[in-house]
Design a protein around this motif. Structure first.
Motif, PDB file in Angstrom:
ATOM      1  N   VAL A 227      -9.994   2.776  -5.746  1.00 21.55           N
ATOM      2  CA  VAL A 227     -10.288   3.349  -4.821  1.00 21.55           C
ATOM      3  C   VAL A 227      -8.756   4.089  -3.750  1.00 21.55           C
ATOM      4  O   VAL A 227      -9.304   4.959  -2.648  1.00 21.55           O
ATOM      5  CB  VAL A 227     -11.326   3.154  -3.993  1.00 21.55           C
ATOM      6  CG1 VAL A 227     -12.327   2.404  -5.148  1.00 21.55           C
ATOM      7  CG2 VAL A 227     -10.919   1.212  -3.448  1.00 21.55           C
ATOM      8  N   VAL A 228      -7.636   3.428  -4.589  1.00 16.84           N
ATOM      9  CA  VAL A 228      -7.040   3.918  -3.098  1.00 16.84           C
ATOM     10  C   VAL A 228      -5.518   4.247  -3.701  1.00 16.84           C
ATOM     11  O   VAL A 228      -4.799   3.542  -4.558  1.00 16.84           O
ATOM     12  CB  VAL A 228      -6.666   2.575  -2.315  1.00 16.84           C
ATOM     13  CG1 VAL A 228      -5.378   2.534  -1.074  1.00 16.84           C
ATOM     14  CG2 VAL A 228      -7.882   2.134  -1.689  1.00 16.84           C
ATOM     15  N   ALA A 229      -5.535   5.249  -3.728  1.00 16.49           N
ATOM     16  CA  ALA A 229      -4.204   5.561  -4.409  1.00 16.49           C
ATOM     17  C   ALA A 229      -2.894   5.954  -3.138  1.00 16.49           C
ATOM     18  O   ALA A 229      -3.156   6.208  -1.479  1.00 16.49           O
ATOM     19  CB  ALA A 229      -4.441   7.542  -4.965  1.00 16.49           C
ATOM     20  N   TRP A 230      -1.283   5.677  -3.184  1.00 18.13           N
ATOM     21  CA  TRP A 230      -0.453   5.668  -2.423  1.00 18.13           C
ATOM     22  C   TRP A 230       0.223   6.588  -2.848  1.00 18.13           C
ATOM     23  O   TRP A 230       0.808   6.923  -4.232  1.00 18.13           O
ATOM     24  CB  TRP A 230       0.098   4.391  -2.112  1.00 18.13           C
ATOM     25  CG  TRP A 230      -0.352   3.714  -1.776  1.00 18.13           C
ATOM     26  CD1 TRP A 230      -1.290   2.788  -1.853  1.00 18.13           C
ATOM     27  CD2 TRP A 230      -0.356   3.068   0.139  1.00 18.13           C
ATOM     28  NE1 TRP A 230      -1.889   1.582  -1.424  1.00 18.13           N
ATOM     29  CE2 TRP A 230      -1.630   2.115  -0.080  1.00 18.13           C
ATOM     30  CE3 TRP A 230      -0.074   3.416   0.992  1.00 18.13           C
ATOM     31  CZ2 TRP A 230      -1.516   1.167   1.559  1.00 18.13           C
ATOM     32  CZ3 TRP A 230       0.105   3.192   2.298  1.00 18.13           C
ATOM     33  CH2 TRP A 230      -0.761   1.867   2.210  1.00 18.13           C
TER      34      TRP A 230
END
Length: 232
Positions: A227-230
């Motif tokens: 759910v997290v993209a950097w």
């Protein structure tokens, strides 16, 4: 140590406290009808909603507490998602949202918000109104679609609701956001009961607050990697 700066141990403790509240919170389907939230605790919950952010600070919400059992019963006919919560919740909230005509840049409501509530200078009012008008017409480009305008205002009420549910969880109070209802029929009930002015408000979302009757299942969520993209 500078005033207002917390020791690292206090910060870590606060973070753990907040995460514990998120672990504690779940969508409570049935409450203990014999347990009531104190006036002081519920005023605290409402205050976190009142202090919540909104686009341009225009606060398109109204928090309606429905404590009357007869009215709750009428609502239950058209709220399949609240059949258990309505008769058992200590406090039952319906969040109303301003209609599009109140949210356009030139409305009396927006002007009152800028002049009376935000207490802006005439020059600042003029500039902010122009920026807001551009946002509605060009930025988000939503002014020409009343349904989208209303749903945009409704989305802001969810910010307040999220804060209220978290604030409740922080002090061991359960909650449940509710969208399982017939908006038109619920609106009819609220108008007939003199609760909602249909010239200025529509129904956004419901929420129940109280104390759980049953222990919930273990919380499940996708992992952070999903759910997290950097972007660096």
């Amino acid at each position: 140590m500078n005033k207002g700066v917390h020791p690292l141990s206090d910060l870590e403790g606060k973070k753990n406290e907040i995460l514990s509240a998120f672990q504690f919170r779940h969508a409570t389907k049935e409450f203990d009808p014999d347990k009531k939230i104190s006036d002081a605790d519920f005023q605290y919950i409402i205050e976190t909603g009142r202090l919540s952010p909104s686009s341009f600070g225009f606060e398109p919400w109204k928090f309606v507490m429905v404590q009357n059992k007869d009215i709750r019963a009428k609502l239950a006919e058209y709220a399949s998602g609240a059949r258990k919560q309505l008769p058992t919740a200590s406090h039952f909230m319906i969040i109303l949202s301003r209609l599009p005509k109140d949210m356009v840049a030139g409305s009396d409501y927006i002007r009152r918000m800028m002049v009376d509530v935000q207490q802006l200078s005439p020059e600042t009012v003029q500039g902010k109104q122009a920026v807001y008008d551009h946002f509605l017409k060009t930025g988000f480009a939503i002014e020409d679609d009343p349904r989208v305008m209303f749903e945009w205002a409704c989305r802001q009420t969810y910010l307040a609701l999220g804060n209220m549910m978290t604030a409740a969880a922080m002090i061991g109070i359960d909650s449940c956001p509710i969208e399982g209802f017939n908006r038109e029929k619920i609106s009819d009930v609220l108008v007939a009961e003199g609760i909602m002015d249909p010239e200025h408000y529509g129904v956004s979302v419901m929420a129940a607050f109280g104390y759980r009757l049953h222990d919930p299942a273990e919380k499940t969520r996708r992992c952070a990697q999903e759910v997290v993209a950097w972007v660096e």
